[in-house]
Design a protein around this motif. Structure first.
Motif: not given
Ligand code: PLP
Length: 401
Positions: A169-172, A195-201, A203-208
Motif C-alpha cells: 500500500l505504501g508503494s501504491a 492497532q494494525q488497522w490504525e496503522q493501515i488507516r 498510511l492510507m490517509r497519508s497517501k490519499a
C-alpha cells in the motif's frame, strides 16, 4: 445450424461448482464445506425467527402495495443500514454527508460502487488483497477498474503479512482505491488487529488512498455488530471519505433475497447529494430499481427495538456455533495426534477456515472421504456440526499423514 453453435462451454464457478459436484455424489457421508451459507447443527439452512416475524407483519399489513421502489431503494432501509454500519451517533450521518443506495446484496453494492468510481473517480486502479473472494477481481474489472493486488496472507504463519501489506500500500500510486474486508476476511479468516488497522488507516490517509470496505459479515465474525464495524468506523471518524458495501445475506440469513447497500461517505452534504444523483445514473440502466421484499424485512427488524434485540441474540448464536465448531475441530485433530500446528483453526475468525491444505490434499479428501471444499483448502465452519467433525478430522489426518 444454431447461430450459437460456436459457443464454448464456460467453466463452472469455482465456489458454486463445489456444490454442483457435491450434489452429484451419492455417498451418505458426503459433506459440503464449500458453500458460504450458515447451516444449523442438523445441517439445515436457517431462517431467523425475527425474519419470520417481520415477514408475518408485512403480510398482515394490507396497506402494503407492490409499487416500484425509487432507483435508490427504500429510503428508511437506507438510513437504517447506514446507522448499522457507521454507528447510531455517527457525525457523518448527522452532517448528512453519507449517501446510501439499496443494491442487490453485497455483490451488487460492490458493482455499483465500482461502476461509479470508474466513471467519476480520478484513479482507476483498485488494490485487492491476495488472496480475496474470487468474485472481487471480476466485479471490478468488469466495472471498468484496473485491478492490482496487495500482499495480505502469509502461508508460513497462516496469519497476516502485515509488513507486505504496508509495503504494497505504501508503494501504491497516490489516490488509488483499496478494497478492505471490514471483518472476517474471506477466504483466510485472518483480520488485522485494531492497532494494525490504525496503522493501515494512517498510511492510507497519508497517501490519499481511497478505502472501499466490503462488509459481508458484520456481526458474524465476533457476534457483536459494533465490534465488527470498528475498522470502518475508524476510517469515518477521521473525517475522510470512503465507500462501504453491506450485505444482509449472512447476518440476517437473507441470502436469496439479495439485500445490500452501498454507502459513500463524503466531505460535505452537497458533495453527497451530487454523488447520489450520479449513482442513480449508474443504477437506472442496469436494473432500474431494487426489489422491495428483502429491504422491507430488514427495515422492519432494524426499526423495532424488540426485533432488533432478538436479531442480535440470534446472530450471536450463529457466530457462537461457528466458534464452537473451530474448537471441536481443533480438539479432534489434537486427539488424533495429527502432525502440524492447527492453532490457526481457532485463531481465524468468521465463516471460513483457511486450512493450509493444498489442492492435492483437497482432491484426496473429496475422493476418499466425500468432503467438498474449494481447491484453496478453504472450509466453511458453518457447514460443520458436532456429528460431522470426526469425519472431517479423520480426512484431514489421512490427508497429511
Ligand atoms: N464479499 C465477500 C467477502 C463475500 O464473502 C461475499 C459472499 O460470499 C460477498 C461479498 C457477497 O455476497 P452477497 O452478494 O450474497 O451479499
Amino acid at each position: 445450424d444454431s447461430v450459437f453453435a460456436h459457443i464454448v462451454r464456460a467453466p463452472e464457478d469455482p465456489i458454486l461448482g463445489v456444490t454442483v459436484a457435491y450434489n452429484k455424489d451419492p455417498s451418505p457421508v458426503k459433506l459440503n464445506l464449500g458453500v458460504g451459507a450458515y447451516r444449523t447443527e442438523e445441517g439445515k439452512p436457517l431462517v431467523l425467527n425475527v425474519v419470520r416475524q417481520a415477514e408475518q407483519q408485512l403480510v398482515n399489513d394490507r396497506s402494503r402495495v407492490k409499487e416500484y421502489l425509487p432507483i435508490v431503494g427504500l429510503a428508511e432501509y437506507n438510513k437504517l443500514s447506514a446507522k448499522l454500519i457507521l454507528g447510531a451517533d455517527s457525525p457523518a450521518i448527522q452532517e448528512n454527508r453519507v449517501t446510501t443506495v439499496q443494491c442487490l446484496s453485497g455483490t451488487g453494492s460492490l458493482r455499483v460502487g465500482g461502476e461509479f468510481l470508474a466513471r467519476h473517480y480520478h484513479q482507476l486502479t483498485i488494490y485487492i488483497p491476495l488472496p480475496t473472494w474470487g468474485n472481487h477481481p471480476k466485479i471490478f474489472t468488469l466495472a471498468g477498474l484496473s485491478v492490482k493486488t496487495y500482499r495480505y496472507y502469509d502461508p508460513a504463519t497462516r496469519g497476516l503479512d502485515f509488513q507486505g501489506l504496508l509495503e504494497d500500500l505504501g508503494s501504491a500510486p497516490s489516490g488509488a482505491i483499496v478494497l478492505l474486508h471490514a471483518c472476517a476476511h474471506n477466504p483466510t479468516g485472518v483480520d488485522p488487529t485494531i492497532q494494525q488497522w490504525e496503522q493501515i488507516r494512517q498510511l492510507m490517509r497519508s497517501k490519499a488512498l481511497l478505502p472501499f470496505f466490503d462488509s459481508a459479515y458484520q456481526g458474524f465474525a465476533s457476534g457483536s455488530l459494533d465490534a465488527d464495524a470498528q475498522p470502518v468506523r475508524m476510517f469515518v471518524a477521521d473525517g475522510g471519505e470512503c465507500l462501504v458495501a453491506q450485505s444482509y445475506a449472512k447476518n440476517m440469513g437473507l441470502y436469496g433475497e439479495r439485500v445490500g447497500a452501498l454507502s459513500i461517505v463524503c466531505k460535505s452534504a452537497d458533495v453527497a447529494s451530487r454523488v447520489e444523483s450520479q449513482l442513480k445514473l449508474v443504477i437506472r440502466p442496469m436494473y432500474s430499481s431494487p426489489p422491495i421484499h428483502g429491504a422491507s424485512i430488514v427495515a422492519t427488524i432494524l426499526k423495532d427495538r424488540n426485533l432488533y434485540t432478538e436479531w442480535t441474540i440470534e446472530l450471536k448464536a450463529m457466530a457462537d456455533r461457528i466458534i464452537s465448531m473451530r474448537q471441536q475441530l481443533f480438539d479432534a485433530l489434537r486427539a488424533r495426534g495429527t502432525p502440524g500446528d492447527w492453532s490457526h483453526i481457532i485463531k481465524q475468525i468468521g465463516m471460513f477456515t483457511f486450512t493450509g491444505l493444498n489442492s492435492e490434499q483437497v482432491v484426496f479428501m473429496t475422493r476418499e472421504y466425500h468432503i467438498y471444499m474449494t481447491s484453496d483448502g478453504r472450509i466453511s465452519m458453518a457447514g460443520l456440526s458436532s456429528r460431522t467433525v470426526p469425519h472431517l478430522a479423520d480426512a484431514i489426518h489421512a490427508a497429511v499423514t
